[in-house]
Design a protein around this motif. Structure first.
Motif, PDB file in Angstrom:
ATOM      1  N   GLU A 146       1.589  -1.472   3.672  1.00 57.23           N
ATOM      2  CA  GLU A 146       1.381  -0.809   2.390  1.00 57.23           C
ATOM      3  C   GLU A 146       2.696  -0.269   1.827  1.00 57.23           C
ATOM      4  O   GLU A 146       2.952  -0.357   0.625  1.00 57.23           O
ATOM      5  CB  GLU A 146       0.361   0.320   2.572  1.00 57.23           C
ATOM      6  N   TYR A 147       3.552   0.266   2.710  1.00 63.54           N
ATOM      7  CA  TYR A 147       4.877   0.712   2.270  1.00 63.54           C
ATOM      8  C   TYR A 147       5.658  -0.455   1.652  1.00 63.54           C
ATOM      9  O   TYR A 147       6.342  -0.304   0.646  1.00 63.54           O
ATOM     10  CB  TYR A 147       5.690   1.280   3.440  1.00 63.54           C
TER      11      TYR A 147
ATOM     12  N   ARG B 290       4.242  -1.201  -1.784  1.00 66.00           N
ATOM     13  CA  ARG B 290       4.602  -0.137  -2.737  1.00 66.00           C
ATOM     14  C   ARG B 290       6.075  -0.214  -3.101  1.00 66.00           C
ATOM     15  O   ARG B 290       6.464   0.002  -4.248  1.00 66.00           O
ATOM     16  CB  ARG B 290       4.284   1.238  -2.143  1.00 66.00           C
TER      17      ARG B 290
ATOM     18  N   ARG C   4       6.608  -2.962  -5.559  1.00 61.59           N
ATOM     19  CA  ARG C   4       6.131  -2.569  -6.887  1.00 61.59           C
ATOM     20  C   ARG C   4       7.070  -1.539  -7.523  1.00 61.59           C
ATOM     21  O   ARG C   4       7.523  -1.707  -8.654  1.00 61.59           O
ATOM     22  CB  ARG C   4       4.722  -1.963  -6.752  1.00 61.59           C
ATOM     23  N   ASP C   5       7.403  -0.511  -6.749  1.00 63.08           N
ATOM     24  CA  ASP C   5       8.096   0.632  -7.353  1.00 63.08           C
ATOM     25  C   ASP C   5       9.555   0.346  -7.708  1.00 63.08           C
ATOM     26  O   ASP C   5      10.116   0.983  -8.598  1.00 63.08           O
ATOM     27  CB  ASP C   5       7.996   1.863  -6.444  1.00 63.08           C
TER      28      ASP C   5
ATOM     29  N   PHE D  91      -2.187  -5.801   0.071  1.00 71.45           N
ATOM     30  CA  PHE D  91      -1.908  -4.616  -0.753  1.00 71.45           C
ATOM     31  C   PHE D  91      -1.253  -5.018  -2.078  1.00 71.45           C
ATOM     32  O   PHE D  91      -1.585  -4.504  -3.135  1.00 71.45           O
ATOM     33  CB  PHE D  91      -0.996  -3.647   0.007  1.00 71.45           C
TER      34      PHE D  91
ATOM     35  N   MET E  96      -2.186  -4.531  -6.236  1.00 73.22           N
ATOM     36  CA  MET E  96      -1.235  -3.935  -7.179  1.00 73.22           C
ATOM     37  C   MET E  96      -0.918  -4.901  -8.321  1.00 73.22           C
ATOM     38  O   MET E  96      -0.748  -4.490  -9.466  1.00 73.22           O
ATOM     39  CB  MET E  96       0.063  -3.559  -6.454  1.00 73.22           C
TER      40      MET E  96
ATOM     41  N   THR F 135      10.636   7.933  -7.112  1.00 73.29           N
ATOM     42  CA  THR F 135       9.382   7.410  -6.549  1.00 73.29           C
ATOM     43  C   THR F 135       8.973   8.308  -5.380  1.00 73.29           C
ATOM     44  O   THR F 135       9.777   9.108  -4.899  1.00 73.29           O
ATOM     45  CB  THR F 135       9.547   5.973  -6.027  1.00 73.29           C
TER      46      THR F 135
ATOM     47  N   LEU G 165       8.199   7.065  -2.483  1.00 73.10           N
ATOM     48  CA  LEU G 165       8.362   6.249  -1.279  1.00 73.10           C
ATOM     49  C   LEU G 165       9.054   7.070  -0.189  1.00 73.10           C
ATOM     50  O   LEU G 165       9.939   7.872  -0.490  1.00 73.10           O
ATOM     51  CB  LEU G 165       9.207   5.008  -1.601  1.00 73.10           C
TER      52      LEU G 165
END
Lengths: 418, 521
Positions: free
Chosen positions: B268-269, B272, B275-276, B300, B304, B471, B473
């Motif tokens: 998931e990290y 993300r 994406r981020d 995941f 997204m 972010t 993160l």
């Protein structure tokens, strides 16, 4: 398993075992000790991590063995990549099962976060079986509000002694990253032994299972006080009784007020429905009374009401549905048995954006009325009753603690005039 | 023995590497892009169609006859591909037939080896096979690591294998190509037949450059075999056998997603992060792996992508159910596939024209006029170790034992953003370490390390460090994560190895990036 159980608690036996072996065992270790006539200490180590940690394992085992004064003996260690706190726990357990006494505690990890507060967020608490160290190591990474190191139902009755040492070492050595560190003890006498092992490691909260009467709570609180006596400035250790019977539910309000350290009540639905002799259903009609009673008693005593666990780890939609209903009933959190349950629970118990916005507006209107010396709070043409203000204040506070409101600037400007 | 006469030099990463391997001079690694190749590519001998049957029927009765007609003799190089993975029967069949014929000192040149091929140990013990140049794991890895092999192992990436063939560093005498479908002319393909495995891309260089090429099939179809990834015009002989492999072990049926909460958190990290920092945008591309975190992040990312309404231009396989679903759901225009991991992948590559078979030449080759590894926006890979310089190891365990081949791993490092997704430690064995046991990839090409304890960005990537500002993160320095891991697992001792080399690790350009040493008993 049978050898060690026979050895368990019996002094002057010649052979004992502790830990785990067999296919699929990882991050754990099996230790056996056999007294011999002569020849000093003979140490036989095999390890998955031999190349990197063989020497360190031999050194650590020897240290614990010496601390317990084991004389002539053969110590066999079959390691599947156990971390040092687990290795120490298993060796200590084997030695205690031989009837030996000593201090096998590993060095304490420096605590980097403060003790928890009485009314902190307790949306999720992740159960970790007390004799399964591998689940404890990374539990905090999943960011539950609390972890529960469980000595009760998830631990086999013959492994209670082993779990006690694993949990004690975990409390000493693992960084739970600010998650509230809870321990669920056993009932009765075994529970008091649990307290002897864990209280010196300053857990944040003790869960008392199957609490039925005020005495069940007071006995635990007394024992904690005894253990803490003599330590400098003993800090309060919070108590969360688990009501799991019809009698416990009937006594909910008294139990809630049994000690000033009680911070929340929770319910165990498996045992409760068994006590009633009914089937536990997803709809939960059979426990509606008990859960509402528990919420009411908690609120009346100024505590948090926390719901049971949700058993189906595969169905996230059902979990969300349960948690949403639970929040609607007045609960502030529930238990988790798998890390993937944490986020849905946090989301379900969080106030919605619309709720937060509305509450912020009401709080702002209240503050404006206060500043103007008005006794009536109004929003546009509507008058706001005092209970509505109180509820809004509470919701804003919860949202703030959950990190859903960053600072004061979130309060809408001129909200009351709009 | 080999080691006594070897000279060593330090390469640019400070690793000690031999200057000679199996009698061939070696160039030490001097840095990414430092080596300037010169000269002309190796060419196979000129042949003429007049010497092949006018009927186009190149069948011979059995593999022994084919090997005889190819002129098999002592010291030759026999190559095979690994698309049938742990179900392959053909490579072992070829080597055992050679043994029956009484030849010695062969060099086996597989694109990868699998545990089903561990009987090759017997062939090395009795002198039929001299050494292996290709991945070695399991029993073969142990055999080599313990110093039993007569020659040095040479490990190359998929792209590096193509480079070595084109350079003439490895001259394949006989390529034995297992083909799930073929015709009597030698056209062959992997996407159909009872032993279908998807692409045959790893055998393509062998078919073009080998002195002799034998196609072995258990599914002979009348001419033409369509599609033909292997062209019959390159093939000398066709052999029909009952079975080229065990289909249940060729593909896994279903590729299992990890259930480990820690690995899912890492996956998931990864998603993300993509994406981020803005990698996930309309028209982007990425590569996923076969399992574990490198596959789980796709689940995941998919959600997204849906949420953001973006679509990939292409995803790069190894393909599996999860990539095929992206294609079917309209979340990517194409799958560019190097190998096929499960039945869904095999079915898709055989039926959907948007699911394209590729080869290491198109995707990974150092001697190509470009390769599309660099066009891929992000690639998510695993590793056994990564160190504070972001150097990474995929070939050896922390105890120095050979564990794994390089596969396309080195070649993928050319992508726009190389993400290593791994646990920070496995049981007690640290994965994020001070210094890797064996360098397989240089740290300058590893951009991000993601583990369950957070995300570490290579300080060389200031653009990514800027992109994560603001972010939520969990960005940390790699030193910080390493310290936390060490406080849990304890300071590890160094792997106990001797100073006797057992294998070398080639960089994609053919230079030697590191040495694998015989483990101490």
């Amino acid at each position: 398993m049978t050898n060690q159980t026979e050895a368990n608690g019996r002094a002057n036996v010649n052979r004992s075992e502790a830990g785990r072996r067999g296919d699929g065992v990882r991050s754990d270790v099996f230790v056996s000790v056999e007294r011999t006539e002569r020849g000093g200490l003979s140490l036989d180590v095999t390890s998955r991590a031999e190349a990197l940690y063989g020497e360190s394992i031999r050194k650590d085992v020897t240290e614990v063995v010496n601390a317990f004064g084991l004389g002539d003996a053969t110590v066999t260690v079959e390691d599947q990549g156990a971390l040092p706190f687990v290795l120490a726990a298993r060796v200590e357990t084997a030695l205690r099962r031989l009837g030996l006494e000593g201090d096998g505690r590993p060095a304490r990890h420096p605590r980097t976060y403060p003790r928890t507060e009485r009314d902190r967020l307790r949306r999720s608490r992740l159960y970790l079986p007390g004799n399964e160290p591998k689940f404890m190591i990374n539990a905090a990474l999943h960011a539950p509000d609390a972890v529960i190191l469980d000595l009760e139902d998830s631990v086999h009755p013959l492994e209670k002694d082993a779990a006690r040492i694993v949990v004690r070492n975990a409390l000493r050595c693992l960084d739970f990253r600010g998650c509230e560190r809870m321990v669920r003890i056993n009932q009765h006498e075994a529970g008091l032994l649990d307290l002897d092992a864990v209280i010196p490691e300053s857990p944040d909260l003790i869960l008392i299972p199957k609490a039925q009467t005020v005495d069940d709570v007071r006995q635990v609180v007394e024992r904690i006080r005894e253990i803490q006596r003599g330590t400098e400035q003993p800090e309060p250790i919070w108590i969360m009784p688990i009501l799991e019977s019809a009698l416990g539910i009937e006594n909910a309000f008294d139990i809630a007020r049994a000690s000033e350290n009680v911070v929340a009540l929770t319910i165990g639905l498996e045992d409760y429905t068994a006590d009633l002799g009914v089937r536990k259903t997803f709809e939960g009609d059979e426990s509606l009374y008990a859960r509402m009673r528990l919420v009411n008693a908690s609120v009346a005593a100024g505590l948090q009401a926390i719901d049971s666990v949700f058993g189906n780890v595969g169905d996230m939609d059902a979990l969300r549905a349960w948690a949403t209903r639970s929040k609607g009933m007045g609960f502030e959190g529930m238990g988790c048995i798998h890390p993937r349950q944490i986020r849905p629970i946090h989301e379900s118990f969080a106030p919605s954006e619309a709720e937060i916005e509305k509450s912020l507006t009401i709080v702002a209107a209240f503050e404006l009325a206060q500043a103007r010396g008005l006794s009536v709070v109004s929003l546009g043409s509507k008058m706001i009753d005092p209970p509505v203000v109180i509820r809004a204040q509470r919701l804003v506070e919860t949202a703030r603690r959950a990190g859903l409101i960053s600072d004061e600037s979130d309060i809408p400007k001129n909200a009351a005039d709009s | 023995m080999i080691s006594t006469s070897l000279d060593f030099v330090e390469n640019s990463l400070g690793r000690r590497v031999p200057t000679l391997a199996n009698g061939k001079a070696q160039v030490p690694f001097r840095g990414v892009g430092a080596l300037e190749p010169v000269g002309r590519k190796h060419g196979p001998p000129i042949r003429s169609c007049k010497n092949y049957p006018a009927s186009g029927d190149k069948r011979v009765p059995d593999l022994k006859t084919a090997l005889e007609r190819c002129g098999l003799r002592d010291g030759m190089v026999i190559s095979s591909h690994h698309h049938l993975r742990n179900g392959d029967r053909v490579a072992l069949m070829a080597l055992q037939t050679a043994a029956e014929m009484g030849v010695k000192d062969l060099m086996w040149f597989p694109s990868a080896s699998f545990p089903c091929q561990s009987p090759v140990i017997d062939l090395m013990d009795n002198g039929v096979v001299h050494h292996i140049e290709g991945s070695m794991n399991g029993p073969l890895g142990a055999y080599c690591s313990e110093g039993h092999m007569r020659g040095l192992g040479v490990l190359r990436s998929h792209g590096g294998r193509w480079q070595a063939i084109q350079d003439g560093e490895v001259k394949i005498d006989i390529a034995v190509i297992a083909a799930p479908t073929a015709d009597a002319f030698g056209n062959a393909d992997g996407s159909h037949g009872p032993s279908a495995c998807g692409s045959l891309g790893f055998a393509l260089a062998d078919s073009i450059y080998a002195e002799h090429v034998i196609v072995v099939t258990d599914n002979l179809v009348p001419f033409p075999c369509v599609p033909w990834q292997i062209q019959g015009n390159n093939v000398d002989y066709v052999v029909e056998v009952d079975s080229i492999g065990d289909p249940s072990k060729i593909v896994s049926g279903t590729t299992q997603l990890t259930k480990s909460p820690d690995r899912l958190l890492t996956a998931e990290y990864v998603a993300r992060f993509m994406r981020d920092v803005g990698i996930m945008r309309d028209g982007f591309s990425f590569q996923a792996g076969a399992g574990g975190i490198a596959l789980a992040f796709v689940g995941f990312l998919k959600e997204m992508m849906r949420e953001a309404g973006v679509k990939a231009r292409f995803v790069r396989g190894g393909s599996s159910q999860y990539l095929v679903d992206l294609l079917k759901d309209g979340l990517t225009d194409y799958i560019l596939d190097g190998q096929t991991f499960d039945l869904a992948g095999v079915e898709s590559i055989g039926s959907d024209p948007r699911h394209v078979a590729t080869s290491p030449f198109t995707s990974y080759n150092f001697h190509g006029k470009g390769n599309f590894a660099g066009i891929v926006d992000a690639v998510v890979l695993g590793a056994t170790e990564v160190d504070l310089s972001f150097n990474a190891n995929v070939v050896t365990h922390s105890d120095g034992m050979l564990l794994h081949g390089i596969g396309g791993w080195q070649n993928c490092l050319a992508s726009g953003c190389t993400i290593l997704a791994l646990p920070s430690f496995r049981d007690r064995i640290p994965v994020i370490v001070d210094e890797v046991t064996t360098v397989t990839g240089p740290g300058e090409l590893v951009d991000v390390v993601v583990c369950e304890r957070g995300i570490a960005i290579n300080p060389r990537r200031q653009d990514l460090l800027d992109a994560v500002k603001g972010t939520d993160l969990p960005i940390r320095s790699i030193e910080d994560i390493r310290s936390e891991v060490e406080s849990l697992v304890g300071t590890p001792a160094k792997a106990r190895v001797t100073d006797e080399p057992v294998a070398i690790i080639k960089w994609v350009d053919g230079s030697v990036i590191d040495t694998v040493w015989k483990v101490a008993q």
